[in-house]
Write a protein that holds these residues in place. Sequence first.
Motif, PDB file in Angstrom:
ATOM      1  N   SER A  21       0.831  -1.205   0.000  1.00 37.35           N
ATOM      2  CA  SER A  21       0.000   0.000   0.000  1.00 37.35           C
ATOM      3  C   SER A  21       0.865   1.254   0.000  1.00 37.35           C
ATOM      4  O   SER A  21       0.589   2.218  -0.733  1.00 37.35           O
ATOM      5  CB  SER A  21      -0.916  -0.025   1.226  1.00 37.35           C
ATOM      6  N   GLU A  22       1.907   1.250   0.825  1.00 27.53           N
ATOM      7  CA  GLU A  22       2.811   2.403   0.878  1.00 27.53           C
ATOM      8  C   GLU A  22       3.562   2.586  -0.435  1.00 27.53           C
ATOM      9  O   GLU A  22       3.779   3.719  -0.881  1.00 27.53           O
ATOM     10  CB  GLU A  22       3.784   2.250   2.039  1.00 27.53           C
ATOM     11  N   ALA A  23       3.948   1.478  -1.067  1.00 28.24           N
ATOM     12  CA  ALA A  23       4.634   1.571  -2.359  1.00 28.24           C
ATOM     13  C   ALA A  23       3.701   2.141  -3.420  1.00 28.24           C
ATOM     14  O   ALA A  23       4.101   3.000  -4.219  1.00 28.24           O
ATOM     15  CB  ALA A  23       5.151   0.194  -2.783  1.00 28.24           C
ATOM     16  N   SER A  24       2.470   1.687  -3.405  1.00 26.62           N
ATOM     17  CA  SER A  24       1.481   2.191  -4.356  1.00 26.62           C
ATOM     18  C   SER A  24       1.262   3.690  -4.169  1.00 26.62           C
ATOM     19  O   SER A  24       1.241   4.459  -5.146  1.00 26.62           O
ATOM     20  CB  SER A  24       0.165   1.428  -4.181  1.00 26.62           C
ATOM     21  N   ALA A  25       1.116   4.113  -2.919  1.00 29.59           N
ATOM     22  CA  ALA A  25       0.920   5.537  -2.632  1.00 29.59           C
ATOM     23  C   ALA A  25       2.127   6.355  -3.072  1.00 29.59           C
ATOM     24  O   ALA A  25       1.982   7.451  -3.627  1.00 29.59           O
ATOM     25  CB  ALA A  25       0.644   5.744  -1.150  1.00 29.59           C
ATOM     26  N   ALA A  26       3.325   5.819  -2.848  1.00 29.67           N
ATOM     27  CA  ALA A  26       4.542   6.523  -3.265  1.00 29.67           C
ATOM     28  C   ALA A  26       4.586   6.666  -4.787  1.00 29.67           C
ATOM     29  O   ALA A  26       4.967   7.724  -5.311  1.00 29.67           O
ATOM     30  CB  ALA A  26       5.780   5.798  -2.748  1.00 29.67           C
ATOM     31  N   LEU A  27       4.202   5.613  -5.499  1.00 32.71           N
ATOM     32  CA  LEU A  27       4.172   5.702  -6.960  1.00 32.71           C
ATOM     33  C   LEU A  27       3.154   6.734  -7.422  1.00 32.71           C
ATOM     34  O   LEU A  27       3.414   7.493  -8.363  1.00 32.71           O
ATOM     35  CB  LEU A  27       3.846   4.338  -7.571  1.00 32.71           C
ATOM     36  N   ALA A  95       5.424  -4.910 -15.704  1.00 36.23           N
ATOM     37  CA  ALA A  95       5.124  -3.479 -15.586  1.00 36.23           C
ATOM     38  C   ALA A  95       6.365  -2.701 -15.177  1.00 36.23           C
ATOM     39  O   ALA A  95       6.593  -1.585 -15.674  1.00 36.23           O
ATOM     40  CB  ALA A  95       3.992  -3.258 -14.578  1.00 36.23           C
ATOM     41  N   LEU A  96       7.179  -3.275 -14.294  1.00 32.50           N
ATOM     42  CA  LEU A  96       8.428  -2.608 -13.905  1.00 32.50           C
ATOM     43  C   LEU A  96       9.367  -2.483 -15.096  1.00 32.50           C
ATOM     44  O   LEU A  96       9.964  -1.421 -15.305  1.00 32.50           O
ATOM     45  CB  LEU A  96       9.115  -3.378 -12.774  1.00 32.50           C
ATOM     46  N   ARG A  97       9.492  -3.574 -15.875  1.00 35.33           N
ATOM     47  CA  ARG A  97      10.370  -3.526 -17.052  1.00 35.33           C
ATOM     48  C   ARG A  97       9.910  -2.474 -18.052  1.00 35.33           C
ATOM     49  O   ARG A  97      10.717  -1.825 -18.714  1.00 35.33           O
ATOM     50  CB  ARG A  97      10.428  -4.900 -17.729  1.00 35.33           C
ATOM     51  N   TRP A 101       4.406   2.709 -14.311  1.00 33.03           N
ATOM     52  CA  TRP A 101       4.238   2.912 -12.879  1.00 33.03           C
ATOM     53  C   TRP A 101       2.778   2.870 -12.443  1.00 33.03           C
ATOM     54  O   TRP A 101       2.465   2.421 -11.339  1.00 33.03           O
ATOM     55  CB  TRP A 101       4.902   4.217 -12.443  1.00 33.03           C
ATOM     56  N   ALA A 102       1.880   3.291 -13.324  1.00 34.72           N
ATOM     57  CA  ALA A 102       0.453   3.224 -12.992  1.00 34.72           C
ATOM     58  C   ALA A 102       0.013   1.766 -12.852  1.00 34.72           C
ATOM     59  O   ALA A 102      -0.739   1.418 -11.933  1.00 34.72           O
ATOM     60  CB  ALA A 102      -0.379   3.932 -14.053  1.00 34.72           C
ATOM     61  N   ALA A 103       0.489   0.913 -13.746  1.00 35.71           N
ATOM     62  CA  ALA A 103       0.144  -0.509 -13.659  1.00 35.71           C
ATOM     63  C   ALA A 103       0.742  -1.136 -12.402  1.00 35.71           C
ATOM     64  O   ALA A 103       0.068  -1.910 -11.707  1.00 35.71           O
ATOM     65  CB  ALA A 103       0.622  -1.255 -14.902  1.00 35.71           C
TER      66      ALA A 103
END
Length: 132
Positions: A21-27, A95-97, A101-103
């Motif tokens: 969740s924190e990673a998603s919010a940071a993105l 998605a990272l490759r 970032w939205a995905a």
Amino acid sequence: LVEVTLRDAADALADAATFQSEASAALDRGDQDEASAKLGHALSTWQLVGDVVEKSGLLLGVDPGSIAFDVGGEGRDGKACIASLQGRLTEVAEALRASDWAAVSDIIGLDMDEEIAAWQAFMHAMADRARA
């Protein structure tokens, strides 16, 4: 000991959920450095959980894929649970490759919640088997 380890690993997934969740919010804020660190913590937790399931299966003499359980009123088994997580993690890697970032945010912030619930139920079912 196996039962306690499985239950502890299931509980650790709450931490993975927080990191995701924190990673998603940071993105969503555009902070890729923080997102990367949080995602790294979440993935480390998932790795630990996978190791616990694999080693517990060996110690119990049971194929984790054969463990049946319910999650959200739906019958599942370990094989489907493992395959689903592998699919989600593959989606994250792709998605990272692609630097999408939205995905990445959508997968780790929304889709992975289903994996958390399923894996917690899966590991509790394995723990119940260890106790039996």
